[in-house]
Design an enzyme around this catalytic site. Structure first.
Site, mmCIF file in Angstrom:
data_model
loop_
_atom_site.group_PDB
_atom_site.id
_atom_site.type_symbol
_atom_site.label_atom_id
_atom_site.label_comp_id
_atom_site.label_asym_id
_atom_site.label_seq_id
_atom_site.Cartn_x
_atom_site.Cartn_y
_atom_site.Cartn_z
ATOM 1 N N GLU A 30 0.848 -1.199 0.000
ATOM 2 C CA GLU A 30 0.000 0.000 0.000
ATOM 3 C C GLU A 30 0.882 1.247 0.000
ATOM 4 O OE1 GLU A 30 -2.627 1.710 -0.050
ATOM 5 O OE2 GLU A 30 -4.419 0.493 0.305
ATOM 6 N N ARG A 116 -7.126 0.899 12.922
ATOM 7 C CA ARG A 116 -5.800 1.353 12.527
ATOM 8 C C ARG A 116 -5.980 2.403 11.436
ATOM 9 N NH1 ARG A 116 -4.438 -0.328 7.456
ATOM 10 N NH2 ARG A 116 -5.196 -2.336 6.678
ATOM 11 N N ASN A 118 -5.182 3.995 7.675
ATOM 12 C CA ASN A 118 -5.019 3.369 6.374
ATOM 13 C C ASN A 118 -4.455 4.388 5.396
ATOM 14 O OD1 ASN A 118 -5.205 0.956 4.855
ATOM 15 N ND2 ASN A 118 -7.019 1.725 3.803
ATOM 16 N N ASP A 214 -10.276 0.922 -4.261
ATOM 17 C CA ASP A 214 -9.221 1.032 -3.256
ATOM 18 C C ASP A 214 -8.538 2.392 -3.416
ATOM 19 O OD1 ASP A 214 -6.839 0.305 -1.523
ATOM 20 O OD2 ASP A 214 -7.845 -1.627 -1.572
#
Length: 309
Positions: A30, A116, A118, A214
């Site tokens: 990522e 968390r 991202n 995404d």
């Protein structure tokens, strides 16, 4: 966003140039970022708590392991350090003086222990926007935060299992932000001076066969390049209508984030993942988790940096 009547043309993609420039089998690649300052491509493997870098001219690869998950990166305007989003907050981190556990600079989100951070990016004024998510991708506990250069944070949106983006189009007057679990990309009127959002609307709803939206980036013509988790591709889309203009197929299914890089900003770098794939899928996708690169006809836009306080 204003309809102008003129639509961006479809870009040309040199599929023959497609290559896996790093086949390191990241669990969850990522956060890809081109650094003009360092002439390196940076990206992360979130679940392995790693930052990676590839020096384009030499092909030299470096990796650093941190004390917790790291998901997003941005350069700082007047510092060689990077701003990084870790599981518990934002920190300043230097590849030159690697600190496995850098002190947390800002904790935009507290009390949501199952979350968390991202994806994240800086806007044109040097504010950092970062989304949080449920670690198990189930509960709608994720939110979108704006962090100013003086370390002040504010929650602008809430109620998402998984967040991605944002990017800005329409000369910075519209922000796109992804509700990945809902297969939806939202568009918000954006005030570039104040960094505030107007009421959202649906910009794109992906069909099940196209996977889930995404990470994304934009090119110099204002077109949006969107990664498809489970869809095995990156699509280039009109910034107003979200109409598909081009599709870049990859030899892996879980495509996570993309960014333009190299001196001419005409190489699209794409991160991928192998997390959740069974043995049969991994046998079909031996390069899952790799970093890919492909040449396109249109230059991208250099990433904005975190401004000085």
């Amino acid at each position: 966003m204003t309809e102008t009547g003129s639509q961006p043309a479809a870009p040309e993609v040199d599929i023959s140039s497609m290559r896996c420039v790093w086949n390191g089998q990241a669990r969850l690649g990522e956060g890809v970022l081109w650094s003009p300052r360092r002439q390196q491509v940076f990206w992360v493997d979130i679940l392995s708590c790693q930052i990676h870098a590839l020096h384009v001219a030499t092909g030299t690869h470096h990796a650093w392991r941190l004390s917790e998950e790291v998901s997003a990166l941005a350069e700082r305007e007047e510092s060689s350090e990077l701003l990084i989003a870790m599981r518990s907050g934002l920190a300043h981190w230097s590849p030159d003086a690697h600190t496995p556990a850098p002190p947390i600079w800002v904790r935009p989100e507290t009390g949501r222990t199952g979350n968390r951070f991202n994806d994240g990016a800086c806007d044109a004024k040097g504010r950092f926007w970062v989304g949080s998510m449920d670690f198990d991708c189930q509960k709608a506990t994720g939110a979108l935060y704006r962090v100013t250069p003086d370390g002040q944070s504010a929650r602008l949106e809430d109620g998402f299992p998984v967040t991605n983006g944002p990017v800005w189009v329409d000369e910075g007057c519209t922000m796109l932000f992804t509700d990945t679990a809902g297969a939806t990309v939202f568009a918000y009127p954006f005030d570039p001076e104040r960094g505030t959002l107007g009421p959202r609307r649906v910009w794109l709803q992906l069909a099940p066969e196209d996977g889930l939206p995404d990470g994304m980036t934009v090119d110099a013509a204002g077109r949006v390049w969107l990664c498809h988790w489970g869809g095995g591709c990156v699509t280039c889309r009109d910034p107003v209508s979200a109409r598909e203009l081009a599709r870049v197929e990859l030899p892996v299914s879980q495509v996570t984030r993309c960014a333009f890089g190299d001196d001419d900003l005409r190489t699209l770098y794409v991160t991928t993942a192998r997390e959740g794939l069974n043995e049969a899928a991994l046998a079909r996708e031996p390069m899952a988790g790799g970093l890919f690169a492909v040449r396109v006809s249109q230059a991208g836009v250099a990433p904005a940096r975190m401004a000085s306080s």
